[in-house]
Design an enzyme around this catalytic site. Sequence first.
Site, PDB file in Angstrom:
ATOM      1  N   HIS A   1       5.316 -35.710 -22.607  1.00 48.35           N
ATOM      2  CA  HIS A   1       4.388 -36.845 -22.821  1.00 48.35           C
ATOM      3  C   HIS A   1       5.092 -37.874 -23.702  1.00 48.35           C
ATOM      4  CE1 HIS A   1       0.102 -38.349 -23.813  1.00 48.35           C
ATOM      5  NE2 HIS A   1       0.970 -39.245 -24.271  1.00 48.35           N
TER       6      HIS A   1
ATOM      7  N   HIS B   1       5.771 -42.368 -24.314  1.00 44.42           N
ATOM      8  CA  HIS B   1       5.603 -43.775 -23.954  1.00 44.42           C
ATOM      9  C   HIS B   1       6.946 -44.462 -24.150  1.00 44.42           C
ATOM     10  CE1 HIS B   1       1.134 -43.530 -24.039  1.00 44.42           C
ATOM     11  NE2 HIS B   1       1.402 -42.559 -24.903  1.00 44.42           N
ATOM     12  N   LEU B   2       7.505 -44.944 -23.046  1.00 47.48           N
ATOM     13  CA  LEU B   2       8.798 -45.632 -23.147  1.00 47.48           C
ATOM     14  C   LEU B   2       8.639 -47.151 -23.118  1.00 47.48           C
ATOM     15  CD1 LEU B   2      11.049 -43.362 -20.866  1.00 47.48           C
ATOM     16  CD2 LEU B   2      10.884 -43.364 -23.363  1.00 47.48           C
TER      17      LEU B   2
ATOM     18  N   LYS C   1      -2.598 -39.612 -14.776  1.00 49.61           N
ATOM     19  CA  LYS C   1      -3.108 -39.650 -16.144  1.00 49.61           C
ATOM     20  C   LYS C   1      -4.511 -40.233 -16.194  1.00 49.61           C
ATOM     21  CE  LYS C   1      -3.134 -39.645 -20.634  1.00 49.61           C
ATOM     22  NZ  LYS C   1      -2.236 -39.620 -21.754  1.00 49.61           N
TER      23      LYS C   1
ATOM     24  N   HIS D   1      -6.234 -37.710 -21.526  1.00 48.74           N
ATOM     25  CA  HIS D   1      -6.481 -38.167 -22.890  1.00 48.74           C
ATOM     26  C   HIS D   1      -7.904 -37.709 -23.210  1.00 48.74           C
ATOM     27  CE1 HIS D   1      -5.979 -40.860 -26.433  1.00 48.74           C
ATOM     28  NE2 HIS D   1      -7.301 -40.689 -26.419  1.00 48.74           N
TER      29      HIS D   1
ATOM     30  N   HIS E   1      -1.915 -34.026 -26.229  1.00 46.34           N
ATOM     31  CA  HIS E   1      -1.903 -34.230 -27.693  1.00 46.34           C
ATOM     32  C   HIS E   1      -3.158 -33.684 -28.386  1.00 46.34           C
ATOM     33  CE1 HIS E   1      -4.110 -37.676 -26.190  1.00 46.34           C
ATOM     34  NE2 HIS E   1      -3.018 -38.341 -25.872  1.00 46.34           N
TER      35      HIS E   1
ATOM     36  N   ASP F   1       4.227 -37.582 -27.499  1.00 51.26           N
ATOM     37  CA  ASP F   1       3.378 -38.773 -27.558  1.00 51.26           C
ATOM     38  C   ASP F   1       4.024 -39.852 -28.416  1.00 51.26           C
ATOM     39  OD1 ASP F   1       1.298 -40.420 -26.873  1.00 51.26           O
ATOM     40  OD2 ASP F   1      -0.094 -39.606 -28.347  1.00 51.26           O
TER      41      ASP F   1
ATOM     42  N   HIS G   1       5.153 -49.071 -31.303  1.00 52.73           N
ATOM     43  CA  HIS G   1       4.562 -50.413 -31.401  1.00 52.73           C
ATOM     44  C   HIS G   1       5.382 -51.141 -32.455  1.00 52.73           C
ATOM     45  CE1 HIS G   1       0.793 -49.682 -29.186  1.00 52.73           C
ATOM     46  NE2 HIS G   1       0.807 -48.476 -29.742  1.00 52.73           N
TER      47      HIS G   1
HETATM   48  O1  DOR Z   1      -1.802 -43.237 -30.451  1.00 57.11           O
HETATM   49  C1  DOR Z   1      -1.726 -43.443 -29.260  1.00 57.11           C
HETATM   50  N1  DOR Z   1      -0.904 -44.372 -28.755  1.00 57.11           N
HETATM   51  N2  DOR Z   1      -2.498 -42.718 -28.433  1.00 57.11           N
HETATM   52  C2  DOR Z   1      -2.576 -42.998 -27.125  1.00 57.11           C
HETATM   53  O2  DOR Z   1      -3.303 -42.343 -26.442  1.00 57.11           O
HETATM   54  C3  DOR Z   1      -1.823 -44.132 -26.553  1.00 57.11           C
HETATM   55  C4  DOR Z   1      -0.667 -44.453 -27.362  1.00 57.11           C
HETATM   56  C5  DOR Z   1      -0.052 -45.780 -27.022  1.00 57.11           C
HETATM   57  O3  DOR Z   1       0.120 -46.074 -25.844  1.00 57.11           O
HETATM   58  O4  DOR Z   1       0.289 -46.521 -27.943  1.00 57.11           O
HETATM   59 ZN    ZN Z   2       0.209 -40.910 -25.196  1.00 59.57          ZN
END
Ligand code: DOR
Ligand code: ZN
Length: 375
Positions: free
Chosen positions: A37, A39-40, A123, A160, A198, A271, A275
């Site tokens: 899991h 996020h790229l 998802k 989720h 998660h 996860d 950001h």
């Molecule tokens: O904390 C999180 N960030 N939880 C998520 O489910 C999505 C993820 C994100 O894409 O930033």
């Molecule tokens: Zn996630």
Amino acid sequence: MWALASFELNLLKSSCKGDSFEVSIDRLTIIQPDDWHVHLRDGEILSAVASITARVFGRAIVMPNLHPPITSVDQALKYRQRIMNAVPPGIAFTPLMTAYLTDEISPKVLEAGFLQGVFTAAKLYPANSTTNSNDGVTDIRAINSLWETMERIGMPLLIHGEINDIEVDIFDREKIFIERYLEPLIRDFPDLRVVLEHITTEEAVQFVEASHSKLGATITPHHLHINRNAIFNGGLRSDFYCLPVAKREHHRLALRRAATSGKSSFFLGTDSAPHVRSAKENACGCAGIFNALHALESYAEVFEEEGAIDKLESFASKNGADFYGLSLNTKTISLIKTRHLVRDTIEIRNPRGDLVEQLVPFHAGDYLTWMVELE
Ligand code: DOR
Ligand code: ZN
């Protein structure tokens, strides 16, 4: 002493203390892990983070919550190519793509993408439950045709698991999602393979432990390290804000017991959710913790603290692959015991090479005791 068949142990010290013999290791070698899991992202962030995940993990389940989300086979193919372009030459890394479920998505798209080997899983984001989930599913019970198709073709559903009702206390949203939606879903579709992503609560641990083997769960490094106090420690600490939000200490301890138990239903999913700093340190800061920089080391720390370093390989490199019906990676990776300071930031550069933003990694400014040995 320890049953570490595939571990290469170099004894750092061994000493007699009365009857007990203390052993610690300075190097451990495990089958290369996968991240089930991650996020790229895309664009400049993808360029900054792809190599960080790819240098350690052989494969990764890539989240589809881009803007716009990945809802077609064509989008997934193009995104997979952009990821491959961002991975430095010479690194063998396989991104496993996922489809983002919406109220409108057709079961035919899922089936075609899965049978073509483009989508590894789909998802489910309950609409408005987290970052970029506004196109998610508004009524889980209204899309039974998706669950029927996925159950029939053996396509895993990644969830989720938080109820998207803002009237429900944020610390209870996972527990209530399980009661109201997950339990009926797996009862009505007993052959559907489901990953509760998660997990953050003792209730989730117990639910997964009591369920059949078609239900698995990923556990992040941050939920093993922090409880909800971290978010409010001396001020508002946005770097520790993610969703599902970290819970009370007893939940963290339950997660540590589950992850280090060796049970096949629990596996690694970071996860890691980058950001940029200005989006985190903002009046409306984004949810997400960027932990990819030292994810494996972060898990290793927990497993060692729990006296379960011999279980790290199952959690990181075996259980997830078994759940997805994939073979184990053939390479190995080593961790060296070296105390090191985690850097404060990672730079985000535009295509011209100018510094445009920063990411703050999990553990920034802290020391970790294990270090991945890079080739
Ligand atoms: O904390 C999180 N960030 N939880 C998520 O489910 C999505 C993820 C994100 O894409 O930033
Ligand atoms: Zn996630």
